[in-house]
Design an enzyme around this catalytic site. Structure first.
Site, PDB file in Angstrom:
ATOM      1  N   ASN A  73       0.860  -1.183   0.000  1.00 52.16           N
ATOM      2  CA  ASN A  73       0.000   0.000   0.000  1.00 52.16           C
ATOM      3  C   ASN A  73       0.897   1.235   0.000  1.00 52.16           C
ATOM      4  O   ASN A  73       1.459   1.593   1.029  1.00 52.16           O
ATOM      5  CB  ASN A  73      -0.891  -0.049   1.253  1.00 52.16           C
ATOM      6  N   LYS A  75       0.127   4.237  -0.351  1.00 52.31           N
ATOM      7  CA  LYS A  75      -0.524   5.415   0.243  1.00 52.31           C
ATOM      8  C   LYS A  75      -0.290   6.656  -0.623  1.00 52.31           C
ATOM      9  O   LYS A  75      -0.214   6.541  -1.842  1.00 52.31           O
ATOM     10  CB  LYS A  75      -0.064   5.593   1.695  1.00 52.31           C
ATOM     11  N   HIS A 157      -9.661   0.883   5.058  1.00 56.00           N
ATOM     12  CA  HIS A 157      -8.367   1.153   5.707  1.00 56.00           C
ATOM     13  C   HIS A 157      -8.562   2.127   6.862  1.00 56.00           C
ATOM     14  O   HIS A 157      -9.376   3.043   6.782  1.00 56.00           O
ATOM     15  CB  HIS A 157      -7.372   1.722   4.688  1.00 56.00           C
ATOM     16  N   GLU A 159      -6.910   4.559   7.888  1.00 59.31           N
ATOM     17  CA  GLU A 159      -6.716   5.989   7.600  1.00 59.31           C
ATOM     18  C   GLU A 159      -7.958   6.591   6.974  1.00 59.31           C
ATOM     19  O   GLU A 159      -8.261   7.778   7.159  1.00 59.31           O
ATOM     20  CB  GLU A 159      -5.465   6.167   6.712  1.00 59.31           C
ATOM     21  N   GLU A 227      -5.439  -5.042  10.591  1.00 55.15           N
ATOM     22  CA  GLU A 227      -4.417  -4.024  10.810  1.00 55.15           C
ATOM     23  C   GLU A 227      -4.731  -3.246  12.089  1.00 55.15           C
ATOM     24  O   GLU A 227      -5.534  -2.313  12.069  1.00 55.15           O
ATOM     25  CB  GLU A 227      -4.386  -3.044   9.631  1.00 55.15           C
ATOM     26  N   GLY A 233       2.155   2.393  10.688  1.00 55.51           N
ATOM     27  CA  GLY A 233       3.029   3.545  10.511  1.00 55.51           C
ATOM     28  C   GLY A 233       3.757   3.965  11.779  1.00 55.51           C
ATOM     29  O   GLY A 233       4.351   5.032  11.832  1.00 55.51           O
ATOM     30  N   SER A 273       3.288  -2.038  10.328  1.00 55.48           N
ATOM     31  CA  SER A 273       4.738  -2.036  10.559  1.00 55.48           C
ATOM     32  C   SER A 273       5.430  -3.348  10.193  1.00 55.48           C
ATOM     33  O   SER A 273       6.418  -3.725  10.811  1.00 55.48           O
ATOM     34  CB  SER A 273       5.047  -1.626  12.002  1.00 55.48           C
TER      35      SER A 273
HETATM   36  P1  PGA Z   1       2.667   0.299   7.596  1.00 49.95           P
HETATM   37  O1  PGA Z   1       1.224   0.468   6.938  1.00 49.95           O
HETATM   38  O2  PGA Z   1       3.261  -0.972   7.050  1.00 49.95           O
HETATM   39  O3  PGA Z   1       3.433   1.520   7.145  1.00 49.95           O
HETATM   40  O4  PGA Z   1       2.479   0.240   9.062  1.00 49.95           O
HETATM   41  C1  PGA Z   1       0.394  -0.635   6.755  1.00 49.95           C
HETATM   42  C2  PGA Z   1      -0.929  -0.218   6.157  1.00 49.95           C
HETATM   43  O5  PGA Z   1      -1.428   0.847   6.498  1.00 49.95           O
HETATM   44  O6  PGA Z   1      -1.505  -0.933   5.314  1.00 49.95           O
END
Ligand code: PGA
Length: 317
Positions: A73, A75, A157, A159, A227, A233, A273
């Site tokens: 992803n 982003k 997601h 976010e 997640e 993140g 992460s």
């Molecule tokens: P990250 O993000 O690996 O940077 O923690 C994962 C995600 O949001 O899918």
């Protein structure tokens, strides 16, 4: 299956820091205010408690039968140049054959990526409109995504749930529409830090799963991404045991609320992460069927390492 309290305690006592966008300058829209308080809450909690509740019934450990699945992803990251380099790195990487590999570039670079990346890697969008395209300023339709060669879309997601303010039923409708048009859905679920602290991890995941279940006619073309929001993140990955515990609970929920067949076949991937250093231990867990990777998917060789952690699965099996 259950994590030992000592391993949890050593893991959870680490301070949690999360990068948050500067929202103050964006005005006082309700969803952004809510987001701000979410981040305040995350920042003010530097320890996780050990109070996640157990599922209310015995867990049936039943590993998925699907192919390992790894999604990147990207982003809201990248430029034409950096994405060209990333694609070139991915094209030259050696990827294990027995893994479904997907990348999700920002909308504006999907065409560039589709036109330059190996057919070995499929393309996902990071979002889609809830219905047929039309007068919806700033939105991208499923039809347009298909036109560009997308096979998947990431929906739900955290976010989008917690920064943009998307709600369960809206996400469910988006999933149903995308599936009806033939896109696969990477359906994300996961708890906030304060929900984990309050022992609500399973309840939150079940509620988010139910919203998908209520909306979709079939789970055939869905991959579930668990997640935990506190792990996204932050550099603070869930322990393999923490992830496995929720994955088993998700599979158990599907068995009891959808069907044993769906529970057995569906891929449940972990995100938060994941990187080249921790993927192997996570991949060994029986119910972890792959990963959704954010930050580490922006580095071609590291993403390839994560894809190839599928080999750990075979050794562990
Ligand atoms: P990250 O993000 O690996 O940077 O923690 C994962 C995600 O949001 O899918």
């Amino acid at each position: 299956m259950a994590a030992t309290s000592s391993s949890l305690a050593s893991h959870l006592s680490i301070g949690l820091r999360r990068h948050s966008p500067k929202l103050d300058s964006l005005g006082s829209q309700p969803s952004l205010s809510a987001t701000h308080s979410f981040f305040d809450t995350v920042h003010s909690n530097l320890r996780l408690s050990l109070t996640a509740s157990k599922p209310s019934r015995p867990v049936v450990a039943m590993a998925g039968t699907g192919k390992f699945f790894v999604g990147g992803n990207w982003k809201c990251n990248g430029t034409k140049d950096s994405i060209s380099k990333l694609v070139s790195d991915l094209n030259s990487a050696k990827l294990e054959a027995d893994v479904d590999v997907v990348v999700a570039p920002p909308f504006v670079y999907i065409d560039q990526v589709k036109g330059s990346i190996t057919d070995r890697i499929e393309i996902s969008a990071q979002n889609s409109w809830v219905g047929k395209g039309g007068a919806f300023t700033g939105e991208i339709s499923v039809e347009q995504l298909k036109d560009l060669g997308c096979k998947w879309v990431i929906l739900g997601h955290s976010e989008r749930r917690h920064i943009i303010g998307e709600k369960d039923d809206f996400i469910g409708k988006k999933a149903a529409y995308a599936l009806s048009e033939g896109l696969g859905v990477i359906a994300c679920i996961g708890e906030l830090l304060e929900e984990r602290e309050a022992g609500k991890t399973f309840d939150v995941c079940y509620q988010q799963l139910k919203a998908f279940a209520d909306a979709v006619p079939s789970w055939d073309n869905i991959v579930i991404a668990y997640e935990p929001v506190w792990a996204i993140g932050t550099g603070k990955v869930a322990t393999p045991q923490q992830a496995q515990e929720v994955h088993v609970a998700v599979r158990d929920w599907l068995k009891n609320n959808v069907s044993a067949e769906v529970a057995s076949k569906i891929r449940i991937i972990y995100g938060g992460s994941v990187n080249g250093g921790n993927c192997a231990e996570l991949a060994k867990q029986e119910d972890i069927d792959g990963f959704l990777v954010g930050g580490a998917s922006l580095k071609g060789p590291e993403f390839a390492t994560i894809v190839n952690s599928a080999t750990e699965k075979k050794v562990a099996a």
